[in-house]
Design a protein around this motif. Sequence first.
Motif, PDB file in Angstrom:
ATOM      1  N   GLU A 263       0.827  -1.204   0.000  1.00  0.00           N
ATOM      2  CA  GLU A 263       0.000   0.000   0.000  1.00  0.00           C
ATOM      3  C   GLU A 263       0.865   1.260   0.000  1.00  0.00           C
ATOM      4  OE1 GLU A 263      -3.534   2.226   2.542  1.00  0.00           O
ATOM      5  OE2 GLU A 263      -3.428   0.033   2.553  1.00  0.00           O
ATOM      6  N   SER A 264       2.003   1.222   0.689  1.00  0.00           N
ATOM      7  CA  SER A 264       2.886   2.390   0.684  1.00  0.00           C
ATOM      8  C   SER A 264       3.445   2.649  -0.715  1.00  0.00           C
ATOM      9  CB  SER A 264       4.019   2.205   1.695  1.00  0.00           C
ATOM     10  OG  SER A 264       4.960   1.239   1.260  1.00  0.00           O
ATOM     11  N   ILE A 265       3.723   1.574  -1.459  1.00  0.00           N
ATOM     12  CA  ILE A 265       4.151   1.737  -2.855  1.00  0.00           C
ATOM     13  C   ILE A 265       3.020   2.345  -3.686  1.00  0.00           C
ATOM     14  CG2 ILE A 265       4.723   0.466  -4.962  1.00  0.00           C
ATOM     15  CD1 ILE A 265       7.105   0.698  -3.119  1.00  0.00           C
ATOM     16  N   ASP A 266       1.809   1.879  -3.449  1.00  0.00           N
ATOM     17  CA  ASP A 266       0.664   2.438  -4.171  1.00  0.00           C
ATOM     18  C   ASP A 266       0.500   3.925  -3.876  1.00  0.00           C
ATOM     19  OD1 ASP A 266      -1.896   1.856  -5.778  1.00  0.00           O
ATOM     20  OD2 ASP A 266      -2.663   2.868  -3.980  1.00  0.00           O
ATOM     21  N   ASP A 267       0.670   4.300  -2.618  1.00  0.00           N
ATOM     22  CA  ASP A 267       0.611   5.721  -2.260  1.00  0.00           C
ATOM     23  C   ASP A 267       1.682   6.514  -3.007  1.00  0.00           C
ATOM     24  OD1 ASP A 267      -1.492   5.303  -0.528  1.00  0.00           O
ATOM     25  OD2 ASP A 267      -0.232   5.190   1.273  1.00  0.00           O
ATOM     26  N   SER A 268       2.858   5.927  -3.136  1.00  0.00           N
ATOM     27  CA  SER A 268       3.948   6.584  -3.858  1.00  0.00           C
ATOM     28  C   SER A 268       3.572   6.829  -5.317  1.00  0.00           C
ATOM     29  CB  SER A 268       5.217   5.729  -3.780  1.00  0.00           C
ATOM     30  OG  SER A 268       6.227   6.245  -4.620  1.00  0.00           O
TER      31      SER A 268
END
Length: 477
Positions: A263-268
């Motif tokens: 999810e943190s990659i998606d936010d990025s």
Amino acid sequence: MNRIVLLFVSLMIVMATSSRADAEHHNIVLFLIDDLGWMDLGCQGSTYYKTPHIDELAAEGVRFTDAYAACAVCSPTRASILTGKYPARLLLTDWLPSGRWDPNARLIEGRKIRGLPVEEFTLAEALRDVGYQTIHIGKWHLGSEPFCLPEHHGFDINIAGNAHGAPGQYFFPYQGNWSIPTTPHRAKWNVLPDGQAGEYLTDRLTDEAVGLIEQSGEKPFFLYFPHYGVHSPLQAPEKLTKKYERVPKAKRQGKPVYAAMVESIDDSVGRVLNALRASGKDDNTVIIFTSDNGGFYKATSNAPLRANKGSYYEGGIRVPLIIKWPGVSHAGRVIHEAVISNDLYPTCLSAAGVELNPNQHMDGVNLKPLLSATEDLPRESLFWHFPHYNKHPSSHPSSVIRKGDWKLIESFDPATVELYNLGQDLGETTNLAQSEPARRNELLQELDAWRVAVGAERMKPNPDAASKDNREDTTAR
């Protein structure tokens, strides 16, 4: 009068040609996620991982179902992306530095180099030569000083790229302290020299990317953004991890902390897309999103694909690939043609309006025709070669060919041949090598011809291991 008219017409042609050339100089953003599995996105079918921004990118662009990494481990795939060549042709066929071969192994591993050669004319160099600002943010893992870092291979800016394959810690101060394989020594490093207490690496790298997009001006840019995530160590902000811990275990696809990393990659990705929109550059930016190999077995499930990172079953090499090319890609289109990491180099050159250089990216093909039409690519087969041992489950030294729906795996240790029809058996459950001898022999012959053509390193019998086996046999008698 005729001369004036002729001059006017000539001027208009020059202006039109110049305008068209400028329009073809798209900015390029290439996200390379580390160890992201084929099934780890909502648009790929996951109901566990939350990836709304990447799903939106897929809806606006083209999604490939049969995209492959050039290797089942990271460094060779990265080399392939930047050179357009198969790892076997480069002799860069294993992760760096993977250590010496096991003296007790039945076979001696193939030779390999330990850094991307400066002789290679990389994608970054090709784009820099036509006026692009070239930016590297994140994981490099293709060599070290004195001449194997991003700045030695065409990147004007290098943020956080070094010889190491992981940060050691995802929270500031991002310290690494690892044992060097097959030696008594340790490597110590920091991914970034500064930061704030509690800062998370994925967020910090995104801050850097967004800042550079905002400052980019009119000059076209190539942003190569190989995230360290979602590679181990599995670490994520506690609040995000707890979100996935609340999901019942029976409904989880992987570890909650890994889901938080995804999810943190998606936010990025979402923040970069928003920065492009805010700067008015989204309509002139080609975006590519992919992974360097399959998902890590301790982190996620790659089902329905078989196996995991490090293996040459589909779970180790089939990866997500999304391309959004304004004015070219048809929104929401899904492509089932088999493609590979090597193809990104010529595709990016095409996006930049640059003449292709097949003498360099000799193993890649331009994917642009696939994005807007149903054209077939000018090749029939894809290949892999891994003359090494590793400790990932279901991994063994092998060569692979995929041709149409057919996939053949020739393993060197143990010496076996497997044949699968992926169109009917995506999970590679039924070995057809004995029931389809003509197909098996045809593919073996083509695979061997390819190995000769690219100069692939062969494994050799290990005489020390053979002597040890003979001594043990004698003792047993």
